[in-house]
Write a protein that holds these residues in place. Structure first.
Motif, PDB file in Angstrom:
ATOM      1  N   TYR A  31      24.398 -37.824   6.350  1.00  0.00           N
ATOM      2  CA  TYR A  31      23.720 -38.056   5.082  1.00  0.00           C
ATOM      3  C   TYR A  31      22.210 -38.064   5.266  1.00  0.00           C
ATOM      4  O   TYR A  31      21.675 -38.787   6.107  1.00  0.00           O
ATOM      5  N   LYS A  43      25.747 -32.788   1.662  1.00  0.00           N
ATOM      6  CA  LYS A  43      26.528 -33.618   0.745  1.00  0.00           C
ATOM      7  C   LYS A  43      27.816 -34.046   1.447  1.00  0.00           C
ATOM      8  O   LYS A  43      28.523 -33.210   2.017  1.00  0.00           O
ATOM      9  N   ILE A  44      28.116 -35.340   1.436  1.00  0.00           N
ATOM     10  CA  ILE A  44      29.320 -35.871   2.064  1.00  0.00           C
ATOM     11  C   ILE A  44      30.052 -36.750   1.057  1.00  0.00           C
ATOM     12  O   ILE A  44      29.470 -37.683   0.492  1.00  0.00           O
ATOM     13  N   GLU A  45      31.321 -36.426   0.822  1.00  0.00           N
ATOM     14  CA  GLU A  45      32.137 -37.177  -0.124  1.00  0.00           C
ATOM     15  C   GLU A  45      33.373 -37.713   0.586  1.00  0.00           C
ATOM     16  O   GLU A  45      33.985 -36.998   1.384  1.00  0.00           O
ATOM     17  N   ARG A  46      33.742 -38.932   0.295  1.00  0.00           N
ATOM     18  CA  ARG A  46      34.993 -39.495   0.807  1.00  0.00           C
ATOM     19  C   ARG A  46      36.116 -39.127  -0.153  1.00  0.00           C
ATOM     20  O   ARG A  46      36.195 -39.666  -1.251  1.00  0.00           O
ATOM     21  N   ILE A  47      36.971 -38.198   0.251  1.00  0.00           N
ATOM     22  CA  ILE A  47      38.099 -37.798  -0.589  1.00  0.00           C
ATOM     23  C   ILE A  47      39.188 -38.869  -0.555  1.00  0.00           C
ATOM     24  O   ILE A  47      39.803 -39.194  -1.549  1.00  0.00           O
ATOM     25  N   TYR A  49      39.831 -42.855   1.317  1.00  0.00           N
ATOM     26  CA  TYR A  49      39.222 -43.942   2.069  1.00  0.00           C
ATOM     27  C   TYR A  49      40.213 -45.098   2.140  1.00  0.00           C
ATOM     28  O   TYR A  49      41.246 -45.099   1.458  1.00  0.00           O
ATOM     29  N   GLN A  58      36.969 -36.838   4.630  1.00  0.00           N
ATOM     30  CA  GLN A  58      35.699 -36.557   3.994  1.00  0.00           C
ATOM     31  C   GLN A  58      35.511 -35.055   3.763  1.00  0.00           C
ATOM     32  O   GLN A  58      36.015 -34.235   4.522  1.00  0.00           O
ATOM     33  N   ARG A  59      34.757 -34.725   2.735  1.00  0.00           N
ATOM     34  CA  ARG A  59      34.423 -33.341   2.435  1.00  0.00           C
ATOM     35  C   ARG A  59      32.916 -33.168   2.594  1.00  0.00           C
ATOM     36  O   ARG A  59      32.128 -33.952   2.057  1.00  0.00           O
ATOM     37  N   THR A  61      29.491 -30.582   2.462  1.00  0.00           N
ATOM     38  CA  THR A  61      28.816 -29.355   2.052  1.00  0.00           C
ATOM     39  C   THR A  61      27.502 -29.289   2.797  1.00  0.00           C
ATOM     40  O   THR A  61      26.676 -30.201   2.688  1.00  0.00           O
TER      41      THR A  61
END
Length: 281
Positions: A31, A43-47, A49, A58-59, A61
């Motif tokens: 991040y 960009k980091i997203e927790r799909i 948790y 995590q996904r 980009t």
């Protein structure tokens, strides 16, 4: 020999059953990691948790030219190999880390390299250059816009010495003013640097001093030499030493480069051996 991390036991980098020393030469990725001026932010997203699914997924980009990474020839030179097409020996091997301290906008030349490494470099070496600039690595113009960098004569030195891979602790395989940061293709990203360079250089025009777009990238890639950008981590601990290096990328079809974990490995006792590949019962 064993270190507990969050309650789980692991062998240590410098103290393990293999008797090897492992040195991380990569900056962190994640991040808000520092980014080259025209790339989108990571960009980091927790799909999934723990509280939601009992598992963490995590996904991400990202551009592959974030943090410590290796360029494929296809990144700059049309019609040359993509990262998955480069044979595996080009991501592993013996080499050296050399100290060439440089200040703002200073050039790294053939003569600099010859003085620092001409007597110790070997054909097919990995050569890592420590300018000291890794200490400035952060989200700043100082690191990305004012760093020192290789000029074409340096590229010719690497070709002449038959170097396999080049690494360095600066923002690109070229001087920043030979990239889109300066007066080159897709730039200038920072037009204000033109006046600053003229003052810094004693009146010279940056277009005269840097007439070509990423010339060192092109010299290296056309000769099958890969380039590792933004080297950092424990680089100072292995500067002036010969080590083994490993830095394998993803097997990414038509990839233009890849974020890597660059690792320098030393074998103090000389007792470790790579397996012969013998069959077992």
């Amino acid at each position: 020999m064993v270190k507990k991390i969050r309650g789980v036991a692991f062998e240590e980098n410098l103290n393990n059953a293999m008797g090897l020393e492992f040195f991380n030469l990569s900056h962190r990725f994640g991040y808000q990691s520092p980014n080259w001026p025209y790339f989108e932010d990571v960009k980091i997203e927790r799909i999934h948790y723990m509280a939601k699914s009992g598992v963490l997924s995590q996904r991400i980009t990202t551009s592959m030219h974030n943090t410590t990474h290796i360029d494929a020839p296809a990144h700059v030179v049309q019609g040359t190999p993509f990262i998955d097409e480069v044979p595996l020996p080009h991501f592993f091997g013996s080499g050296i880390v050399v100290s060439i301290p440089k200040k703002k906008w200073e050039q790294i030349t053939y003569d600099d390299l010859e003085k620092a490494a001409g007597k110790v470099v070997r054909p097919r070496d990995v050569v890592i250059v420590n300018t000291g600039w890794h200490k400035l690595y952060e989200d700043s113009e100082d690191y990305f816009c004012y760093s020192p960098g290789f000029v074409p004569s340096a590229g010719e030195w690497f070709v002449e010495k038959k170097v396999k891979v080049v690494g360095h602790d600066t923002q690109a395989n070229d001087h920043p003013l030979a990239t889109a940061i300066g007066p080159q293709r897709n730039g200038p990203l920072h037009p204000h640097l033109a006046a600053e360079y003229k003052k810094w250089s004693g009146g010279r025009d940056w277009k005269d001093d840097f007439p070509d777009w990423e010339p060192v990238h092109r010299i290296l890639f056309k000769n099958g030499i890969l380039g590792i950008e933004n080297v950092g981590g424990d680089i100072d601990k292995v500067t002036g030493r010969r080590c083994t290096f490993a830095f394998f990328p993803w097997n990414w079809d038509r990839g233009d480069g890849c974020i890597i974990r660059l690792v320098a490995i030393a074998d103090p006792k000389g007792s470790y051996r790579i397996e012969k590949g013998e069959k077992f019962a």
